[in-house]
Scaffold this active site. Sequence first.
Site, PDB file in Angstrom:
ATOM      1  CG  HIS A  90      -1.723   1.270   1.331  1.00  0.00           C
ATOM      2  ND1 HIS A  90      -2.880   1.427   0.602  1.00  0.00           N
ATOM      3  CD2 HIS A  90      -1.539   2.421   2.005  1.00  0.00           C
ATOM      4  CE1 HIS A  90      -3.379   2.630   0.837  1.00  0.00           C
ATOM      5  NE2 HIS A  90      -2.583   3.247   1.688  1.00  0.00           N
ATOM      6  CG  ASP A 168     -11.715   4.261   5.734  1.00  0.00           C
ATOM      7  OD1 ASP A 168     -11.284   5.067   6.581  1.00  0.00           O
ATOM      8  OD2 ASP A 168     -11.386   4.290   4.542  1.00  0.00           O
ATOM      9  NE  ARG A 175      -9.767  10.936   9.035  1.00  0.00           N
ATOM     10  CZ  ARG A 175      -8.914  10.184   8.315  1.00  0.00           C
ATOM     11  NH1 ARG A 175      -9.326   9.053   7.785  1.00  0.00           N
ATOM     12  NH2 ARG A 175      -7.677  10.557   8.151  1.00  0.00           N
ATOM     13  CB  SER A 190      -8.330   5.716   7.391  1.00  0.00           C
ATOM     14  OG  SER A 190      -8.674   5.831   6.047  1.00  0.00           O
ATOM     15  CE  LYS A 194      -9.041   2.650   3.241  1.00  0.00           C
ATOM     16  NZ  LYS A 194      -9.074   4.030   2.838  1.00  0.00           N
TER      17      LYS A 194
END
Length: 430
Positions: A90, A168, A175, A190, A194
Amino acid sequence: MTSFDAPTLIATKRDGHRLPDAGIDWLIEGYTAGLVAEEQMSALLMAIYLRGMDAAETVRWTSAMIASGERMDFTDLRRDGKPLKTVDKHSTGGVGDKITLPLVAVVAACGAAVPSASGRGLGHTGGTLDKLESIAGFEVALSTARLREQLAGVGAAVFAAGALAPADAKLYALRDVTATVESLPLIASSVMSKKLAEGTAALVLDVKVGSGAFMRSAEQAGELAQMMVGLGAAHGVATRALLTEMSTPLGCAVGNAIEVAEALEVLAGGGPDDVVALTLRLAQEMLTLAGIDGVDPAQTLRDGTAMDRFTAMVAAQGGDLGVPLPVGACTETVTAQRGGVMGDIDAMAVALAAWRLGAGRSRPGERVQHGAGVRIHRRPGDPVAAGDTLFTLYTDTPERTAPALAELGGGYCVGDTPPQPRPLIIEATP
Ligand code: URA
């Protein structure tokens, strides 16, 4: 069973205390179901932004977010009767960051399976799904059954996070409009909710640092990296992080289709050095974490096996690489006023230019122009002659060109001395 109410939990955090575990579960479940009101969650997010959450609280918050949706499980994945190891990467978001595209193919060609839940771009950051959707027919919504079949066969899938951690999606949107995005525990939970829900057994994080990144300083990025590595470990996923440079765009292409084209160059054994180097370093980290040794990721770029995996993945997801990638109908070039050496190119300036051209969106759900973007012809340190083309801008809407040129204007210079070289890899977590 303890019963909770939102005002008391908000006051607990407002006054600097720890939220009780069961209270966190109650809040996230209630908010996802619409029982905790938007204004109550807004107040709580601001209290968290100001007061923070400790490590255990952040773990529980993340677990509750994962539990708001499906947590996939690929531990029983097999190919030819043998267990398949899953591993993913990621990135916290960069400019020209098309690394996922060649990387998933390289790692699949080395024998792992890569379930890569990805997102769309918002604001200046590009989104992997937007890039892949510039390939004709490419589908990002995959059912779990289709995903499982693709992982067992092709070994790679890039898909929309969709039903993963639905809490999320709601929290992120809130947010965004309550000035509470930049909280380390909220960012870490967050991202990780995922990635942990997607069912990977191992995860490598590419935490970007610099003008084009969320985190401007290595210290801040290091803190976020440690927090995310801790969340991975707490949820049984082997996790490691690299801090990498994001002051200058990665490669020579920033946009959607233009980045896919560059990824294809890398898969064909060419492409810009930095894109190749980062792909191979991340691939090595992923393979090590997955316990796969004795394979050379670079060989998969030389012998075409990574390209084969990529074309197989695209075909499995309905895409057709035989259809030419879209290119913006209007082009504009920026040429050098003088000769010399290309200085630093500011990642944020190029990102904003690409965004103005239509490559990104300013509201969730907005359509992006797949053919829009910026090509960089001279990279930092390259020699420049007066009149050389430095950048080409692409868009379908000519009125977007002037604002894009204005964004790009202050983001580069041609001088007499080369800029200080910056190492691509800043640090790796132990
Ligand atoms: N990416 C995410 O998914 N969440 C954040 O909070 C920031 C970046």
